[in-house]
Design a protein around this motif. Structure first.
Motif, PDB file in Angstrom:
ATOM      1  N   PHE A 132       0.813  -1.205   0.000  1.00  0.00           N
ATOM      2  CA  PHE A 132       0.000   0.000   0.000  1.00  0.00           C
ATOM      3  C   PHE A 132       0.850   1.260   0.000  1.00  0.00           C
ATOM      4  O   PHE A 132       0.428   2.293  -0.520  1.00  0.00           O
ATOM      5  CB  PHE A 132      -0.977  -0.024   1.174  1.00  0.00           C
ATOM      6  N   ARG A 133       2.063   1.214   0.570  1.00  0.00           N
ATOM      7  CA  ARG A 133       2.973   2.356   0.427  1.00  0.00           C
ATOM      8  C   ARG A 133       3.296   2.578  -1.044  1.00  0.00           C
ATOM      9  O   ARG A 133       3.336   3.714  -1.524  1.00  0.00           O
ATOM     10  CB  ARG A 133       4.258   2.122   1.223  1.00  0.00           C
ATOM     11  N   LEU A 134       3.535   1.490  -1.764  1.00  0.00           N
ATOM     12  CA  LEU A 134       3.827   1.582  -3.195  1.00  0.00           C
ATOM     13  C   LEU A 134       2.630   2.129  -3.963  1.00  0.00           C
ATOM     14  O   LEU A 134       2.748   3.094  -4.733  1.00  0.00           O
ATOM     15  CB  LEU A 134       4.215   0.197  -3.720  1.00  0.00           C
ATOM     16  N   ALA A 135       1.460   1.520  -3.775  1.00  0.00           N
ATOM     17  CA  ALA A 135       0.284   1.876  -4.570  1.00  0.00           C
ATOM     18  C   ALA A 135      -0.186   3.303  -4.283  1.00  0.00           C
ATOM     19  O   ALA A 135      -0.556   4.045  -5.215  1.00  0.00           O
ATOM     20  CB  ALA A 135      -0.839   0.883  -4.299  1.00  0.00           C
ATOM     21  N   THR A 136      -0.189   3.701  -3.010  1.00  0.00           N
ATOM     22  CA  THR A 136      -0.657   5.052  -2.682  1.00  0.00           C
ATOM     23  C   THR A 136       0.329   6.115  -3.148  1.00  0.00           C
ATOM     24  O   THR A 136      -0.068   7.171  -3.637  1.00  0.00           O
ATOM     25  CB  THR A 136      -0.915   5.202  -1.181  1.00  0.00           C
ATOM     26  N   ARG A 137       1.624   5.827  -2.999  1.00  0.00           N
ATOM     27  CA  ARG A 137       2.623   6.816  -3.415  1.00  0.00           C
ATOM     28  C   ARG A 137       2.617   7.003  -4.934  1.00  0.00           C
ATOM     29  O   ARG A 137       2.728   8.133  -5.426  1.00  0.00           O
ATOM     30  CB  ARG A 137       4.008   6.382  -2.933  1.00  0.00           C
ATOM     31  N   ILE A 138       2.480   5.906  -5.687  1.00  0.00           N
ATOM     32  CA  ILE A 138       2.400   6.036  -7.140  1.00  0.00           C
ATOM     33  C   ILE A 138       1.209   6.906  -7.526  1.00  0.00           C
ATOM     34  O   ILE A 138       1.312   7.800  -8.381  1.00  0.00           O
ATOM     35  CB  ILE A 138       2.311   4.648  -7.800  1.00  0.00           C
ATOM     36  N   SER A 139       0.062   6.668  -6.897  1.00  0.00           N
ATOM     37  CA  SER A 139      -1.134   7.454  -7.219  1.00  0.00           C
ATOM     38  C   SER A 139      -0.908   8.936  -6.947  1.00  0.00           C
ATOM     39  O   SER A 139      -1.281   9.793  -7.769  1.00  0.00           O
ATOM     40  CB  SER A 139      -2.323   6.934  -6.405  1.00  0.00           C
ATOM     41  N   ALA A 140      -0.302   9.255  -5.803  1.00  0.00           N
ATOM     42  CA  ALA A 140      -0.050  10.655  -5.466  1.00  0.00           C
ATOM     43  C   ALA A 140       0.988  11.270  -6.394  1.00  0.00           C
ATOM     44  O   ALA A 140       0.858  12.426  -6.829  1.00  0.00           O
ATOM     45  CB  ALA A 140       0.412  10.759  -4.006  1.00  0.00           C
ATOM     46  N   GLU A 141       2.035  10.524  -6.719  1.00  0.00           N
ATOM     47  CA  GLU A 141       3.080  11.040  -7.596  1.00  0.00           C
ATOM     48  C   GLU A 141       2.533  11.314  -8.999  1.00  0.00           C
ATOM     49  O   GLU A 141       3.000  12.225  -9.691  1.00  0.00           O
ATOM     50  CB  GLU A 141       4.232  10.044  -7.676  1.00  0.00           C
ATOM     51  N   MET A 142       1.543  10.557  -9.415  1.00  0.00           N
ATOM     52  CA  MET A 142       0.934  10.780 -10.726  1.00  0.00           C
ATOM     53  C   MET A 142      -0.086  11.911 -10.700  1.00  0.00           C
ATOM     54  O   MET A 142      -0.665  12.249 -11.738  1.00  0.00           O
ATOM     55  CB  MET A 142       0.267   9.498 -11.223  1.00  0.00           C
ATOM     56  N   GLY A 143      -0.334  12.491  -9.530  1.00  0.00           N
ATOM     57  CA  GLY A 143      -1.153  13.688  -9.448  1.00  0.00           C
ATOM     58  C   GLY A 143      -2.470  13.566  -8.725  1.00  0.00           C
ATOM     59  O   GLY A 143      -3.209  14.556  -8.626  1.00  0.00           O
ATOM     60  N   ALA A 144      -2.826  12.366  -8.228  1.00  0.00           N
ATOM     61  CA  ALA A 144      -4.083  12.241  -7.476  1.00  0.00           C
ATOM     62  C   ALA A 144      -4.080  13.195  -6.289  1.00  0.00           C
ATOM     63  O   ALA A 144      -3.073  13.332  -5.592  1.00  0.00           O
ATOM     64  CB  ALA A 144      -4.268  10.804  -7.007  1.00  0.00           C
ATOM     65  N   HIS A 145      -5.194  13.841  -6.053  1.00  0.00           N
ATOM     66  CA  HIS A 145      -5.305  14.805  -4.956  1.00  0.00           C
ATOM     67  C   HIS A 145      -5.699  14.135  -3.643  1.00  0.00           C
ATOM     68  O   HIS A 145      -5.487  14.685  -2.571  1.00  0.00           O
ATOM     69  CB  HIS A 145      -6.324  15.886  -5.314  1.00  0.00           C
ATOM     70  N   VAL A 146      -6.295  12.963  -3.741  1.00  0.00           N
ATOM     71  CA  VAL A 146      -6.717  12.152  -2.594  1.00  0.00           C
ATOM     72  C   VAL A 146      -6.503  10.701  -3.001  1.00  0.00           C
ATOM     73  O   VAL A 146      -6.641  10.364  -4.187  1.00  0.00           O
ATOM     74  CB  VAL A 146      -8.202  12.377  -2.229  1.00  0.00           C
ATOM     75  N   VAL A 147      -6.189   9.842  -2.043  1.00  0.00           N
ATOM     76  CA  VAL A 147      -6.019   8.420  -2.340  1.00  0.00           C
ATOM     77  C   VAL A 147      -6.879   7.608  -1.378  1.00  0.00           C
ATOM     78  O   VAL A 147      -6.905   7.873  -0.173  1.00  0.00           O
ATOM     79  CB  VAL A 147      -4.547   7.984  -2.211  1.00  0.00           C
ATOM     80  N   THR A 201       0.284   6.240   5.538  1.00  0.00           N
ATOM     81  CA  THR A 201      -0.218   7.620   5.557  1.00  0.00           C
ATOM     82  C   THR A 201       0.931   8.628   5.584  1.00  0.00           C
ATOM     83  O   THR A 201       0.840   9.683   4.964  1.00  0.00           O
ATOM     84  CB  THR A 201      -1.136   7.847   6.779  1.00  0.00           C
ATOM     85  N   ALA A 202       2.007   8.309   6.288  1.00  0.00           N
ATOM     86  CA  ALA A 202       3.140   9.234   6.361  1.00  0.00           C
ATOM     87  C   ALA A 202       3.844   9.355   5.021  1.00  0.00           C
ATOM     88  O   ALA A 202       4.344  10.422   4.665  1.00  0.00           O
ATOM     89  CB  ALA A 202       4.121   8.773   7.425  1.00  0.00           C
ATOM     90  N   GLY A 203       3.903   8.268   4.266  1.00  0.00           N
ATOM     91  CA  GLY A 203       4.614   8.271   3.001  1.00  0.00           C
ATOM     92  C   GLY A 203       3.817   8.799   1.834  1.00  0.00           C
ATOM     93  O   GLY A 203       4.334   8.875   0.719  1.00  0.00           O
ATOM     94  N   CYS A 204       2.572   9.179   2.053  1.00  0.00           N
ATOM     95  CA  CYS A 204       1.716   9.687   0.975  1.00  0.00           C
ATOM     96  C   CYS A 204       1.511  11.195   1.173  1.00  0.00           C
ATOM     97  O   CYS A 204       1.014  11.617   2.221  1.00  0.00           O
ATOM     98  CB  CYS A 204       0.365   8.968   0.973  1.00  0.00           C
ATOM     99  N   PRO A 205       1.882  12.028   0.205  1.00  0.00           N
ATOM    100  CA  PRO A 205       1.818  13.484   0.394  1.00  0.00           C
ATOM    101  C   PRO A 205       0.435  14.092   0.238  1.00  0.00           C
ATOM    102  O   PRO A 205       0.298  15.316   0.336  1.00  0.00           O
ATOM    103  CB  PRO A 205       2.768  14.008  -0.688  1.00  0.00           C
ATOM    104  N   VAL A 206      -0.576  13.271  -0.009  1.00  0.00           N
ATOM    105  CA  VAL A 206      -1.957  13.759  -0.090  1.00  0.00           C
ATOM    106  C   VAL A 206      -2.808  12.957   0.883  1.00  0.00           C
ATOM    107  O   VAL A 206      -2.368  11.917   1.380  1.00  0.00           O
ATOM    108  CB  VAL A 206      -2.516  13.644  -1.541  1.00  0.00           C
ATOM    109  N   PRO A 207      -4.023  13.400   1.182  1.00  0.00           N
ATOM    110  CA  PRO A 207      -4.844  12.686   2.177  1.00  0.00           C
ATOM    111  C   PRO A 207      -5.166  11.262   1.760  1.00  0.00           C
ATOM    112  O   PRO A 207      -5.453  10.989   0.582  1.00  0.00           O
ATOM    113  CB  PRO A 207      -6.130  13.524   2.256  1.00  0.00           C
ATOM    114  N   ILE A 208      -5.145  10.369   2.717  1.00  0.00           N
ATOM    115  CA  ILE A 208      -5.588   8.995   2.510  1.00  0.00           C
ATOM    116  C   ILE A 208      -6.907   8.799   3.230  1.00  0.00           C
ATOM    117  O   ILE A 208      -7.049   9.157   4.402  1.00  0.00           O
ATOM    118  CB  ILE A 208      -4.553   7.996   3.028  1.00  0.00           C
ATOM    119  N   ILE A 209      -7.879   8.245   2.518  1.00  0.00           N
ATOM    120  CA  ILE A 209      -9.120   7.826   3.154  1.00  0.00           C
ATOM    121  C   ILE A 209      -9.194   6.310   3.045  1.00  0.00           C
ATOM    122  O   ILE A 209      -8.702   5.719   2.085  1.00  0.00           O
ATOM    123  CB  ILE A 209     -10.364   8.513   2.554  1.00  0.00           C
ATOM    124  N   VAL A 210      -9.800   5.689   4.028  1.00  0.00           N
ATOM    125  CA  VAL A 210      -9.770   4.238   4.151  1.00  0.00           C
ATOM    126  C   VAL A 210     -11.070   3.629   3.643  1.00  0.00           C
ATOM    127  O   VAL A 210     -12.169   4.060   4.021  1.00  0.00           O
ATOM    128  CB  VAL A 210      -9.505   3.820   5.604  1.00  0.00           C
TER     129      VAL A 210
END
Length: 296
Positions: free
Chosen positions: A187-202, A215-224
């Motif tokens: 999930f660190r991989l999948a969420t970070r890729i999404s944020a790096e590609m420009g997603a505003h929320v993951v 959550t710490a490794g993702c620069p945008v908000p994570i919702i569960v």
């Protein structure tokens, strides 16, 4: 090409991010345009920075599953108590009153049904229709590790480009196949890729070990994601732990609309997310509201 022979396990996460930069209450959005920030504010409450999203987009690949047979009868009454609602444009137009104030998150990808490979998705929504529907965000699945991973990432990038042009946020959903490992590293991989590609929320799943690093490794908000139906106390416990470990909210569907008392469950989830009520106390709130509803 980056060398992948000696990848080291990331570990310096310094705990979940609990503050936002630039005075805006949504993590990672301080440099976005006014319109996009305004739309994010329809999803995330300014006083808490968190959201309770009600998801009922399941019909686009599952059909009329239990609890979603009649959206107008089972879902529409819950909408006033949700911060945001996630659905298809067909469900919005046919079943949700236009005076609703919840932030609109539209499902923007689709294609295969549950009978086929779900990763074989395409963009299924035109940005102009999203503007017509006053969408706050567009949701798209990203299938990291699946057969059609590259296409799903390309779909995300294209949707982000369209969203940025029109000031509409994009929610990247980390889709997990039944054969994939569900752990913090994935999930660190999948969420970070999404944020790096420009997603505003993951949107992703909670894991009991190491979720704070996700959550710490993702620069945008994570919702569960709520996932499959759980006993109410278990679902409330998952929501509580998610928030305590850095999530900015939950996006629950089956754990609300498949509950015997959906409105009571939604109220209990709100207490956990926005008031940080502990699971046991929230469960008592659920039971009390359920009893009141049954006797009414």
């Amino acid at each position: 090409m980056a060398d992948t022979d000696d990848l080291r396990e990331a570990r310096d996460f310094a705990g979940p991010r609990t503050t936002t930069a630039g005075g805006f209450h949504v993590k990672g959005a301080q440099a976005q345009d006014w319109g996009l920030q305004n739309r994010l504010s329809r999803i995330f409450r300014r006083d808490t920075g968190r959201t309770v999203m009600l998801a009922f987009d399941h019909g686009y690949f599952l059909g009329p599953m239990a609890g979603l047979e009649r959206l107008d009868a089972t879902i529409a009454p819950l909408v006033p108590d949700a911060d945001a609602i996630m659905m298809t444009r067909g469900a919005l137009r046919t079943s949700i009153p236009p005076h609703s104030e919840a932030g609109i998150v539209l499902r923007a990808s689709g294609g295969p049904s549950v009978l086929r490979d779900l990763s074989d998705e395409h963009l299924a929504l035109d940005i102009e229709d999203a503007v017509r529907l006053n969408a706050a965000a567009l949701a798209i699945q990203v299938f990291i590790g699946a057969e059609h991973e590259s296409r799903s990432v390309r779909n995300l990038a294209a949707l982000v480009d369209a969203g940025q042009r029109h000031g509409i946020a994009v929610l990247g959903v980390t889709a997990v196949g039944k054969d994939m490992v569900r752990d913090a590293r994935y999930f660190r991989l999948a969420t970070r890729i999404s944020a790096e590609m420009g997603a505003h929320v993951v949107k992703t799943y909670y894991v009991e070990q190491g979720f704070e690093t996700v959550t710490a490794g993702c620069p945008v908000p994570i919702i569960v994601a709520g996932g499959k139906k759980l006993p109410e106390l278990d679902a409330l416990t998952m929501a509580y732990r998610s928030i305590q470990e850095g999530a900015a909210g939950v996006d629950m569907g089956r754990n609300i609309f498949q509950s015997e008392h959906p409105a009571a469950m939604l109220a209990a989830v709100r207490a956990v997310v926005h008031d940080q009520v502990k699971p046991e106390e929230a469960y008592e709130l659920f039971r009390g509201l359920a009893a009141d509803s049954a006797s009414a």
